[in-house]
Design an enzyme around this catalytic site. Structure first.
Site: not given
Ligand code: FAD
Length: 306
Positions: A173, A223, A293
């Site tokens: 992570r 999570s 996380e």
């Molecule tokens: C129902 C549910 C289930 C999930 N299951 C999992 C799972 O199984 N495994 C897991 O790992 N995660 C899981 N997650 C968490 C999440 O989906 C992941 O962490 C995902 O990678 C976040 O991506 P995002 O685009 O939504 O990032 P955001 O939430 O929009 O941003 C998260 C962070 O990433 C940064 N970021 C986003 N895009 C960029 C970019 N292009 N360059 C630099 N920084 C960036 C943002 O600035 C922020 O700090 C889950 C979430 C939900 C709601």
């Protein structure tokens, strides 16, 4: 020229909003407003907005799908750069190259269509490619770091770099992207040829596991906590009897103790208070620190002095 006028020379008015509620852009449906919400269509636009932000000393952050973010009720000052329009996915041999705003679920599906194996684990992770690289997203034994070959990033100084898998330094992570404040623009995944049915079988199995265990019917951030070494956060929370605990509209999920769900128009303040309550209770009972996380960002609502 004012900051706003300069911004409008880079991004046309229809791809730019002021005072945009971030509750509309986060999976928890929480969060105050962003001063400036900007959706670039090209890498050059991203670079130009970044330069402007530095020149004018305006803070900025990158928003993916907001599936791992809690924005406080006072919102975010400065610019929120939303890269979701940068979302092409293409094949090159056994590699798939995806822009940062593409859904990692779509990349996983494209890999299935192309009969390329390795991204099955990502078939239910509701974030973008950029978000997956930022936090080395993973599930059911697979991680982004297992399949990534390289990523194109922008440094905080605006330099465009291609970083190899090793240079990206992905770990549980975390990554160099999160440590150094890099912006991911695209990522290349190195995959292995495999038949459609074999890949589909694994994806169907993982989807079934996710749907049966996770409270996907409610808004949440997935999570909430990282896995503490040697333990499972959800089990510790369950063993504290916290399932069903509510603060305002936020509740520790009855279906999966590692999730906090927004069951009834929670505020970010309520959701975060419940996170703190869970941390304090687990610490008191087991002497274990649960580390979020999910990223908690933004400002609290200012309380006026009477
Ligand atoms: C129902 C549910 C289930 C999930 N299951 C999992 C799972 O199984 N495994 C897991 O790992 N995660 C899981 N997650 C968490 C999440 O989906 C992941 O962490 C995902 O990678 C976040 O991506 P995002 O685009 O939504 O990032 P955001 O939430 O929009 O941003 C998260 C962070 O990433 C940064 N970021 C986003 N895009 C960029 C970019 N292009 N360059 C630099 N920084 C960036 C943002 O600035 C922020 O700090 C889950 C979430 C939900 C709601």
């Amino acid at each position: 020229m004012s900051f706003l006028d300069q911004l409008l020379t880079i991004i046309p008015a229809e791809r730019f909003k002021q005072d945009e509620p971030l509750s509309a852009h986060t999976y928890t449906k929480l969060g105050g407003k962003a001063d400036y919400f900007v959706a670039p269509h090209t890498y050059e636009e991203v670079q130009a907005v970044l330069e402007l932000a530095h020149r004018e000393n305006v803070p900025f952050m990158i928003l993916g799908f907001g599936s791992n973010l809690i924005v406080r009720d006072g919102g975010l000052r400065g610019i929120v750069l939303n890269l979701n329009e940068l979302n092409t996915i293409r094949r090159d041999g056994n590699r798939i190259i995806a822009q940062a705003g593409a859904a990692i679920i779509d990349v996983s599906r494209q890999a299935l269509t192309e009969e390329l194996s390795g991204l099955e684990f990502a078939c239910g992770i509701p974030g973008t490619v950029g978000g997956a690289v930022y936090m080395n997203a993973g599930a059911y034994g697979g991680e982004t770091k297992d399949v990534i070959a390289s990523a194109v990033v922008l440094t905080p100084d605006g330099e465009l770099l291609t970083l190899s898998k090793d240079e990206l330094d992905l770990d549980y992570r975390t990554s160099r992207v999160s440590k150094e404040g890099l912006i991911v623009l695209e990522a290349t995944f190195e995959l292995d040829p495999l038949g459609y049915e074999a890949i589909k079988g694994v994806m169907d199995d993982l989807t079934h596991k996710r749907e049966s265990k996770q409270p996907l019917e409610y808004p949440s951030c997935g999570s909430v906590f990282k896995r503490p070494p040697g333990y499972f956060a959800g089990k510790l929370i369950q063993d504290c009897g916290l399932q069903g605990k509510r603060i305002g509209g936020a509740e520790v999920s009855l279906k999966h103790a590692g999730f906090i769900v927004n069951i009834n128009q929670a505020t970010a303040t309520e959701y975060i208070s419940l996170i703190r309550h869970v941390q304090a209770t687990v610490k008191q009972k087991f002497e274990i620190e649960l580390e979020p996380e999910v990223k908690i960002i933004g400002e609290d609502i200012a309380v006026e002095n009477a």
